[in-house]
Every structure is written in C-alpha cells, then in structure tokens.
Design a protein around this motif. Structure first.
Motif, PDB file in Angstrom:
ATOM      1  N   LEU A 185       0.806  -1.269  -0.167  1.00  0.00           N
ATOM      2  CA  LEU A 185      -0.149   0.062   0.000  1.00  0.00           C
ATOM      3  C   LEU A 185       0.885   1.079   0.097  1.00  0.00           C
ATOM      4  O   LEU A 185       0.605   1.961  -0.796  1.00  0.00           O
ATOM      5  CB  LEU A 185      -1.041  -0.041   1.100  1.00  0.00           C
ATOM      6  N   ARG A 186       2.019   1.445   0.921  1.00  0.00           N
ATOM      7  CA  ARG A 186       2.787   2.273   0.844  1.00  0.00           C
ATOM      8  C   ARG A 186       3.474   2.394  -0.575  1.00  0.00           C
ATOM      9  O   ARG A 186       3.491   3.622  -1.123  1.00  0.00           O
ATOM     10  CB  ARG A 186       3.992   2.035   1.666  1.00  0.00           C
ATOM     11  N   ASP A 187       3.744   1.428  -1.244  1.00  0.00           N
ATOM     12  CA  ASP A 187       4.391   1.552  -2.547  1.00  0.00           C
ATOM     13  C   ASP A 187       3.341   2.239  -3.450  1.00  0.00           C
ATOM     14  O   ASP A 187       3.730   2.907  -4.346  1.00  0.00           O
ATOM     15  CB  ASP A 187       4.708   0.222  -3.095  1.00  0.00           C
ATOM     16  N   LEU A 188       1.999   1.721  -3.400  1.00  0.00           N
ATOM     17  CA  LEU A 188       0.991   2.433  -4.324  1.00  0.00           C
ATOM     18  C   LEU A 188       0.789   3.805  -4.029  1.00  0.00           C
ATOM     19  O   LEU A 188       0.719   4.719  -4.920  1.00  0.00           O
ATOM     20  CB  LEU A 188      -0.510   1.806  -3.947  1.00  0.00           C
ATOM     21  N   PHE A 189       1.036   4.218  -2.809  1.00  0.00           N
ATOM     22  CA  PHE A 189       0.788   5.661  -2.458  1.00  0.00           C
ATOM     23  C   PHE A 189       2.030   6.524  -3.121  1.00  0.00           C
ATOM     24  O   PHE A 189       2.029   7.544  -3.522  1.00  0.00           O
ATOM     25  CB  PHE A 189       0.724   5.866  -0.967  1.00  0.00           C
ATOM     26  N   ALA A 190       3.314   5.881  -3.229  1.00  0.00           N
ATOM     27  CA  ALA A 190       4.566   6.296  -3.490  1.00  0.00           C
ATOM     28  C   ALA A 190       4.412   6.623  -5.012  1.00  0.00           C
ATOM     29  O   ALA A 190       5.284   7.645  -5.493  1.00  0.00           O
ATOM     30  CB  ALA A 190       5.751   5.635  -3.172  1.00  0.00           C
TER      31      ALA A 190
END
Ligand code: SPV
Ligand code: MG
Length: 531
Positions: A20-25
């Motif tokens: 999820l963090r990667d998607l937000f980044a």
C-alpha cells in the motif's frame, strides 16, 4: 491469474502494508473497492483493483444489521482478516470510529496489524457511529479527542508500514468546509498517514474544493459514492491519491440476485437466467480449485491401498490347502484395503479380515461372481501361487488398465513347464541386463520357448481393465471353456488389450506340491512374517 493464496505467498511475500505504501508512492491514483467476503475480494483483485476496502457497510449489510457499530470489532476484524488471506493485493479496513476510545483503538491497531491489514480508517464520529448516508444524527467527536485516538494508533503500531487513515466527517455532519480543513490539518499533525474527506452530495464540488484548499503533503482519500459522475482520473488531477468505491460489489450483488430469484419463480425453472449467472467452473476457479489441483499433483501421494484383492482358484491340479492367511498378509503389506477369496479350499484357516466369497470352481467363475464396482482397482492372485508383499506393491503401483507380474529371471530360451504361461515383452536385454524401464514394459504376446518370462500368478486391473476381463470371462462361460487366470490373460492379449508387465526376478512361488506349501510358509515366516 492468481486466485489468492498463490505460490507467491510465503516468507518472502511483501506485506500488504508495504504494498500500500508503494502504491501511494507511485504516481497516479490508487483505486480500491469494497468487499465483505473473500470471494468479493478475489473478484476485486481479478478485476484489477489496486486493493480491497473491507467495508463496514458491506459487512454489516451482509450480516443483516444496520451499519451503526452493531457488529463488534472481532466480527469486522474476522472479515478483514479473511479478505487479506484471500488476495495478494492490500486490504484497507474500515474501522468505523475505532470501536471506542483511544484504548480500544490501540488494541484494534495491534489486532489489525497482526492480521496483515495494510491500512485502517477511523472516522471522527462519536462511538457508536451511524453510516454517513443515513439522514439524521451524525455526531462528531471533539478534535482533541480524535487526535488522541490517532496518536494512540500511531503509538500502538509495531511495524512502520501500516497506514492510519483519518476520516473527516465534518461535511457529512454539516459542519462546513472550514471545519473539515481544520480537522484534516489537526489529524495530519497528530500523525495520520492520510486523511479521508467524506461527502454525501451528488456533486463533487465540496470534495474538489477541499482538495483545492488542502496544502499539506498528507495524501487525501475520497469516496465518490453519491458524486459518482466524476472519474477517478479527474479526482486524481484535483489532488486525490486514493479513490474508494465503497459498496458497489454489494449493491451489484443485491440487484443481480433479486432479479435472478424473481426470474426462477416466474419461469418455474432456471433456463432463462443460465447465461446470466456465473458457470460453476468460474465458482471453482474463484475458490482456488486449479491451484489445489496443482498442489495435489505435487504434494499428495496417491493412496494405492484402495484396491481390492481377490484370491481366485488356481489350476485344478494345485494342492487343496493354499496359503490364504499368508497371502492375505502379503497383500496387506502392499497396502491393499480389502482382501477376499473365492478359492474355497482354504477357508478353515482364513484370517478374520479376509472376506470369504462363495466358492468358485475356477478363476472365470470367480471373476463373474465379483461385482464390478471396484473403482479403485482389483488385484487378482491365483490360489496356486504365493506372492510376497514387495512384488504386489509394485503391481498395485503399476498403473494402466491391466498389469501382470512377469518373472523374467530365467530369460528366453528356457524350457518351461507345460502349464506355465510364457510371455514375450517389449523390454530389451542389453549386456545381460533387462531394460524394462522405469515406466515398465508391456506384454506383447503369449509365446513359446523364446519367451522373456512367465506369468507369476497375479494381475491388477483398473475399473476399465476389470470390465474387459469380465467380458472375456462371460465369453468363456458362454463357450463352456471356463479356465484359469492365465487363460483369461491369454484371451485379453488375443483380444488386443494392452497389458503392462511388472518384471520380477523373485518374490513368488508356485504351489504345486505339499513341499511347495511348506517352502512358501517358510519363506513367508522369514521374509514377510518377521517384518
Ligand atoms: C463503508 O463502506 O462502510 C464506508 C463508506 O464507511 S460509506 O458507506 O460510504 O460511508
Ligand atoms: Mg463504514
């Protein structure tokens, strides 16, 4: 395409929170959609959504209760956990108002984090909350109280990646844009990883105005349920990072099921809706059946012990007392589940676990007396031989519709006894070694002195192979030429059936005389009985 619980899941899998963090980044919008069970989560994943929203509205509706904090944290957590276990995309859990005060939030965070949830959303309503779209009472918590919950949430998490989303309900409660922004800024300062601005009008204007005035780096999440005409791309262009389609799977399901049920009652049959409902193959696919099939091939050893074995009468010249007890023990060692005998002669000594079938005069009669529902196979052992467990084990494992034990120890060119069944095989001899091959060899024909070996008195049949054997036996009975197992085998070969050969060099004995019986008994005692 995966159906969750794929091979990729395991120690090296990226956590949902990291994903999820990667998607937000990454540039662009993150689109997730609501689900209330693992099947819905898989449909979301298959459709290509970036993640799954464990929707409080969907879960409570699926349980037939209002979305007003009726369900407990444990119930909502159990659903969120099941979603996360079913898919490889991140799951964001709707945790309502955090199930109580800051203490409840801390417990909640630890539990959701342990369940592999990627992000949690808590809203600034007073507990118990009411779904945002229900007209009437929508009570907001004081800012300081909600900031305390957010700080508690961030303090409770034990891994860095779990995202805590602070949901602003000021527009829902009618407190206005300034209050919404004030709250959002306070929540960002309290450590929220994202803020969710919720709105219930049919126009996207309020949300677009919020996005315009939002200056903090904290990402903004939106839920375009009522203002649905705006696209996710337009929302992203206006500054939204994540778009949640909160309940569309649930509503699609309600509409489709209602229509389908009505149609069945109206038409009095299901024909009219068959091409509008998912075929069972899709259901199996979504359940992960193809993956299970692959695992079955990889991890599950076929259980050979389901075959039945029947000791059938041998040559009429064989001694009256056979070795039923010993033969039955050897068959058990070959993992054969049920042993029966139609031999008749030896019944007094038959062990308890041997089923005694009505005595038959010969193998033909025995085959015809057996029922043909042995789906997992039949092993027939002639009553005039004793075969040890190991060759039987190989025979059971041989596969194919018909397989026989062939003793190749003498090789070709040997003078055999007149009642032996000499067989020619397709295996070749090289440098003094027979090359039957791991996959076994095949019986080519009943032969004369040039035979490669002789039938060792035991044969295995699949359900299909046994049906062929019965046909042969029926013909012999009709012709009045009933005979031995070797005779039936000769006919099967003559009729062109493929017969596999399990080549052995020892492990069996013909029982022609009383001395043979004594020798076989001794052999059993030393080689099988002591095991
Ligand atoms: C939910 O899906 O339960 C939500 C979103 O909280 S909404 O119902 O749109 O408020
Ligand atoms: Mg909700």
């Amino acid at each position: 395409m995966t159906t969750g619980t794929t091979e990729a899941r395991g120690d090296h899998r990226t956590t949902g929170a990291r994903q999820l963090r990667d998607l937000f980044a990454r540039p662009g919008t993150v689109r997730i959609i609501g689900a209330h069970n693992p099947l819905g989560a898989r449909l979301a994943e298959r459709a290509g959504f970036d993640g799954v929203w464990s929707s409080g509205l969907e879960v409570s509706a699926s349980q037939g209760v209002p979305d007003t904090d009726i369900l407990t944290m444990s119930e909502l957590l159990a659903t969120a956990t099941s979603l996360a276990a079913a898919v490889d995309v991140p799951v964001v859990a709707d945790c309502d108002a955090g199930y109580g005060n800051a203490h409840n939030v801390m417990n909640m965070i630890r539990r959701y984090e342990a369940a592999g949830i990627a992000g949690v959303s808590i809203e600034d309503k007073r507990f118990p909350k009411v779904n945002s779209f229900i007209p009437g009472r929508q009570e907001l918590a004081p800012i300081a109280e909600f900031c305390g919950k957010l700080r508690a949430a961030k303090a409770a998490q034990t891994t860095p990646d779990l995202m805590v989303i602070a949901r602003i309900e000021a527009l829902i409660a009618g407190w206005g844009m300034d209050e919404a922004l004030r709250r959002g800024e306070a929540y960002a300062a309290a450590g929220a990883d994202a803020v969710l601005i919720h709105a219930k009008g049919s126009s996207p204007e309020p949300v677009l105005r919020f996005l315009e005035r939002w200056t903090l780096p904290t990402p903004v999440v939106v839920v375009p349920t009522t203002y649905h005409t705006i696209t996710a791309t337009e929302l992203a262009e206006a500054g939204a990072k994540m778009v949640i389609y909160a309940n569309h799977g649930l509503r699609a399901g309600i509409a489709a099921v209602t229509e389908t049920f009505a149609s069945i009652l109206r038409d009095d049959r299901t024909t009219g809706i068959e091409d509008r409902i998912a075929p069972l193959s899709t259901v199996f696919d979504l359940q992960g059946m193809p993956l299970q099939k692959r695992h079955e091939a990889e991890f599950i050893t076929p259980y050979a012990g389901r075959a039945r074995a029947v000791v059938v009468p041998g040559r009429p010249t064989a001694p009256a007392a056979g070795l039923l007890a010993e033969q039955s023990a050897a068959l058990r060692r070959a993992d054969i589940e049920s042993v029966s005998a139609t031999a008749g002669d030896d019944t007094a000594r038959a062990p308890q676990d041997v089923t005694l079938l009505p005595a038959q005069a010969d193998a033909t009669g025995a085959v015809l007396a057996l029922d043909d529902d042995a789906l997992s196979g039949t092993v027939l052992v002639s009553g005039d031989v004793f075969v040890e467990g190991e060759p039987l084990r190989r025979l059971v494992a041989a596969g194919g519709d018909i397989a026989v034990l062939v003793d190749v120890s003498d090789g070709p060119g040997v003078e055999r006894r007149t009642d032996a069944l000499p067989l020619t095989l397709d295996s070749t001899a090289r440098g003094g070694r027979r090359l039957g091959g791991a996959s076994g060899s095949e019986v080519l024909a009943v032969a004369g002195t040039e035979a490669d070996g002789e039938f060792a008195g035991a044969a295995a049949f699949s359900a299909q192979g046994f049906a062929a054997l019965r046909q042969i036996a029926e013909k012999r009975r009709a012709d009045g030429t009933e005979g031995t197992l070797a005779d039936l085998l000769t006919d099967l070969l003559a009729a062109g059936h493929r017969v596999g050969a399990v080549e052995i060099g020892s492990g069996w004995l013909e029982l022609r005389t009383a001395q043979d019986i004594a020798r076989a008994t001794e052999l059993f005692a030393t080689r099988e009985g002591g095991q």
